[in-house]
Motif scaffolding. Structure first.
Motif, mmCIF file in Angstrom:
data_model
loop_
_atom_site.group_PDB
_atom_site.id
_atom_site.type_symbol
_atom_site.label_atom_id
_atom_site.label_comp_id
_atom_site.label_asym_id
_atom_site.label_seq_id
_atom_site.Cartn_x
_atom_site.Cartn_y
_atom_site.Cartn_z
ATOM 1 N N ASP A 173 1.316 -1.272 0.127
ATOM 2 C CA ASP A 173 0.014 -0.254 -0.060
ATOM 3 C C ASP A 173 0.937 1.257 -0.064
ATOM 4 O OD1 ASP A 173 -1.762 2.153 1.074
ATOM 5 O OD2 ASP A 173 -3.110 0.772 1.758
ATOM 6 N N VAL A 215 0.315 3.906 2.066
ATOM 7 C CA VAL A 215 0.291 3.919 4.095
ATOM 8 C C VAL A 215 1.773 3.536 4.306
ATOM 9 C CG1 VAL A 215 0.123 2.262 5.424
ATOM 10 C CG2 VAL A 215 -1.363 2.913 3.707
ATOM 11 N N GLU A 267 3.401 7.851 3.780
ATOM 12 C CA GLU A 267 3.307 8.377 5.159
ATOM 13 C C GLU A 267 3.855 7.972 6.752
ATOM 14 O OE1 GLU A 267 -0.455 9.435 7.857
ATOM 15 O OE2 GLU A 267 -0.803 8.402 6.571
ATOM 16 N N ASP A 268 4.076 6.722 6.806
ATOM 17 C CA ASP A 268 5.240 5.806 7.385
ATOM 18 C C ASP A 268 6.957 6.506 7.766
ATOM 19 O OD1 ASP A 268 3.643 4.304 8.713
ATOM 20 O OD2 ASP A 268 3.031 2.391 7.830
ATOM 21 N N SER A 277 7.193 9.977 8.150
ATOM 22 C CA SER A 277 7.019 10.811 9.332
ATOM 23 C C SER A 277 8.643 10.169 10.293
ATOM 24 C CB SER A 277 6.423 9.149 10.528
ATOM 25 O OG SER A 277 7.120 7.590 9.782
#
Length: 214
Positions: free
Chosen positions: A188, A191, A194-195, A198
């Motif tokens: 994905d 997702v 974004e991880d 971070s």
């Protein structure tokens, strides 16, 4: 410093200085790809341009050399073959190889490269390897604009296939925002992106993460 014979450039010298400057500037800041290449015949490794080489442009004549010193950065190498290369950070992609080794690769770079690195490319080996790389660069490379991840279609890759002939073109196109959209089937991407981003949250700007087919 040795320079090329510039006899064929005599008509060029009759151009107005402003036009000559713009021509040299365009050549010196063209997009390039530099590989961190091991050198078995010598102690250490080296940065090796494989797409466009600003250092070669700067050797044409003194005028080009003087402009290169203003717009490019001299990076000293570990290898004893070539002492240094010149790069324009904003338009240079550094291919660092397998994610499993990329963190160690970055650790060998001097501070000018760590601080100026804008575009990095790695090959996906495993989630843990990629996270380790991102953690390291988030702490040491404050100028990153984009990170390219070559994907071979598997969540774990024990053996890294070689780059294709058009891989440098893919890297440059991706950084310029003109490459085709690619999303691995097994992950994905929003997702995962974004991880990974971070890790860079303390910074005002997070690097783009772009997947490329390997």
């Amino acid at each position: 410093m040795s320079r090329m014979n510039t006899c064929e450039f005599r008509p060029f010298k009759r151009l107005p200085p402003e036009i000559r400057y713009e021509i040299w500037l365009t050549a010196l800041t063209a997009w390039s790809v530099t590989v961190y290449a091991t050198a078995p015949s010598v102690a250490g490794s080296a940065l090796r341009p494989i797409y466009w080489n600003a250092s070669a442009v700067g050797l044409v004549c003194y005028e080009a050399w003087s402009i290169m010193k203003k717009v490019c950065t001299k990076l000293y190498q570990i290898s004893r073959v070539d002492r240094y290369v010149w790069v324009h950070f904003d338009t240079t992609v550094f291919f660092l190889g397998a994610a499993a080794e990329a963190r160690n690769t970055i650790a060998t770079f001097d501070m000018p490269l760590c601080r100026g690195l804008a575009h990095a490319a790695i090959v996906w080996t495993s989630w843990a390897d990629v996270v380790g790389f991102f953690k390291h660069v988030s702490q040491n490379c404050s100028s990153l604009v984009s990170i390219l991840i070559f994907d071979a279609g598997k969540p774990y890759i024990p053996e890294i296939p070689p780059l294709k002939r058009d891989s440098p073109d893919q890297m440059v196109a991706a950084c310029k925002g003109v490459g085709r959209n690619y999303e691995p089937w097994w992950v994905d991407v929003p997702v995962l992106t974004e991880d990974l981003q971070s890790w860079f949250k303390p910074w005002p700007r997070q690097p783009s993460i772009i997947f490329l087919p390997l």
